[in-house]
Design an enzyme around this catalytic site. Sequence first.
Site, PDB file in Angstrom:
ATOM      1  N   LYS A   1      -0.640  10.357  18.167  1.00  0.00           N
ATOM      2  CA  LYS A   1      -0.570  11.604  18.940  1.00  0.00           C
ATOM      3  C   LYS A   1       0.623  11.620  19.880  1.00  0.00           C
ATOM      4  O   LYS A   1       0.503  11.893  21.085  1.00  0.00           O
ATOM      5  CB  LYS A   1      -1.871  11.847  19.712  1.00  0.00           C
TER       6      LYS A   1
ATOM      7  N   LEU B   1      -5.505   2.775  10.851  1.00  0.00           N
ATOM      8  CA  LEU B   1      -5.466   3.832  11.855  1.00  0.00           C
ATOM      9  C   LEU B   1      -5.780   3.296  13.246  1.00  0.00           C
ATOM     10  O   LEU B   1      -5.274   3.800  14.247  1.00  0.00           O
ATOM     11  CB  LEU B   1      -6.469   4.941  11.502  1.00  0.00           C
TER      12      LEU B   1
ATOM     13  N   GLY C   1      -8.352  -0.238  -1.974  1.00  0.00           N
ATOM     14  CA  GLY C   1      -8.274  -1.660  -2.279  1.00  0.00           C
ATOM     15  C   GLY C   1      -7.898  -2.523  -1.094  1.00  0.00           C
ATOM     16  O   GLY C   1      -7.590  -3.712  -1.270  1.00  0.00           O
TER      17      GLY C   1
ATOM     18  N   GLY D   1       2.627   4.609   1.814  1.00  0.00           N
ATOM     19  CA  GLY D   1       3.119   5.135   3.069  1.00  0.00           C
ATOM     20  C   GLY D   1       4.468   4.602   3.493  1.00  0.00           C
ATOM     21  O   GLY D   1       5.111   3.807   2.787  1.00  0.00           O
TER      22      GLY D   1
ATOM     23  N   ILE E   1       5.417   2.623   6.049  1.00  0.00           N
ATOM     24  CA  ILE E   1       5.569   1.211   6.408  1.00  0.00           C
ATOM     25  C   ILE E   1       5.654   0.313   5.168  1.00  0.00           C
ATOM     26  O   ILE E   1       6.565  -0.525   5.075  1.00  0.00           O
ATOM     27  CB  ILE E   1       4.454   0.760   7.369  1.00  0.00           C
TER      28      ILE E   1
ATOM     29  N   GLY F   1       0.814  -1.203   0.000  1.00  0.00           N
ATOM     30  CA  GLY F   1       0.000   0.000   0.000  1.00  0.00           C
ATOM     31  C   GLY F   1       0.850   1.256   0.000  1.00  0.00           C
ATOM     32  O   GLY F   1       2.035   1.243  -0.343  1.00  0.00           O
TER      33      GLY F   1
ATOM     34  N   GLU G   1      -2.445  -2.654  -6.602  1.00  0.00           N
ATOM     35  CA  GLU G   1      -3.284  -1.568  -7.107  1.00  0.00           C
ATOM     36  C   GLU G   1      -2.422  -0.354  -7.436  1.00  0.00           C
ATOM     37  O   GLU G   1      -2.557   0.267  -8.477  1.00  0.00           O
ATOM     38  CB  GLU G   1      -4.379  -1.197  -6.119  1.00  0.00           C
TER      39      GLU G   1
END
Length: 434
Positions: free
Chosen positions: A363, A315, A338, A219, A221, A217, A240
Site C-alpha cells: 500500500k 504477501l 506449489g 511475478g 521478483i 514462481g 511447476e
Amino acid sequence: MQDLQALYQSKRGTPDELAQFVKSGDVCASDIALSNSAEIYEAIGRRIQAGDLHNVTQHTMLDTAPYPFYRPEFAEEYHGVSWFSQGPARSAVGAGRADVMPAFYRNFPRIFREDVKADVFIGVVSPMDRHGYFSTGCSGSVSEAILSGAKTILLEVNPQMPRALTAPQIHISQVTALWERDAPLFTLPPVEIDETSTQIGGYIAEEIPDGATIQLGVGTIPDAVGMALRSKHHLGIHTEMLTDSMIELLECGAADNSCKPIHRGKTVAAFAVGSRKMYDYIDDNPAVEIRVVDYVNDPAVICQHPNFVSVNAGLQVDFYGQVCAESFGYRHYSGTGGQTDYAQGAVRSEGGKSFIAFPSTAKGGEVSRIVPFLTPGAQVSTSKNDVDNIVTEFGVARLRGRTLSQRTKALIAIAHPKFREELTFAAKKQNIII
C-alpha cells in the site's frame, strides 16, 4: 492414416455442437491456464441461457479470461470452482458467485481421481499427429487425472498450441467431439523489473551456486532472480511453471541441466505460460518435458536434485514464520499452488534452500508485510515448520533451525526501517524477544 482422418472428420463440430454433449448436473474440468477454452465455455453458457441446461459445474485453474461461470447472470446454473485464482475468479469468489478448492498443487490429480471425478474434460490441444494423438501442450499438470474418469472429452484443436512431447496424450478414438480454432494463445505481458525486485533478486542469486537446480514462481521478483542468474553455469530447471526468464537462462547458456541426477539435459515443468517465443521453444523440443504435477511437484522427486533452490512470493509473514500468499485477511486472492511442495522439497535436498520473497511494505509503503501476527482470516500457505528463508529488499532472514526469538530478530532486521521500532515493541510486549 485414412481411418484416423475419417474418425477425426466425423468428430468435428462447432462450439455450440460440442456443448450439446454436456448434460444437466455435469461436472466439467479443465487443466491449467492455456487449457481453458473460452469458446466452449461460452457455448455451454448459451445453452444455460436458453433454459435447456441446468446446474453445470466447471473446475478451472489460473483463469485467463472472464468466463461465463464467473459472471453474475450465470450464478444460479453455471458454477465455477477455482483451484488457483486470478482476475475474474478472485472477484467472483469474493462476491459469493464461485467456490475455491484448497489443496497442494501436487495433490490436484489425486483429488480429481478420488473426489471430484469430472464427467466432462474440456481442453485445448495441439493438432493430431500421424498416429492419432493430440498433445495437451503447455499443460501437463492434471489433464491425465481428469481424463481418467471423464466420460465426455471435448477438445479445442489449435495449431498454435505447442506439441509437447511428454505432455499427456489423447487419442482420437477417446474424443467425443472437437472443433478447430487457429488463434493466438494467451500470453503474459513482459514484466517490468523495478529497483526493489532487482535488489531482492540479487540477494537470492548470491545464494544460488553453479550447478544448482532451480524453481522460480510467478511475478516480478522471480523474474528478477532469473535475470540475476545469467552469469551462472550449469544450472538445472525443475519447476511447476516454466517462465520466459528460464528460457533466457537456457538460451544464454547459464542453464543446461547437465548436473541434474534425473532428467539430465532436460528442462522439466508441469505447465508453461508466457510469451509466444516460449511456446515456440517448447514445440517439438525433446529437451523440454511437460509432465504431470503429482510427479513434478512431489517433494520426494524435488529433493533428489542436490542444491535445489526454490523461489516463491508471499504477501505477509509473521514472527513465527507463517507465510500467507493467498489472501488479504478474509479476502481470497489466489491459492497455495506449489509453494509448499517446493518449500518442503528444497529443504530435503542436499544443500537445498527455499526462499519466500516480497517487498517489505505494501500500500505504497504504508503497511509492513512483516507482522507480529497474520491478519485475521489470512490463510497460511507455508507453515512455520516448512519455512526456510524470507527475503525483502533489506536482506535475507534465515528462519530454519532458529527459535521464535531468533526468527523475530531476523525478520525485524529485514523489515522496512520505519516499522522496526514498532515491531520490536510488539515482540517485547508479547515476551517473544528474549
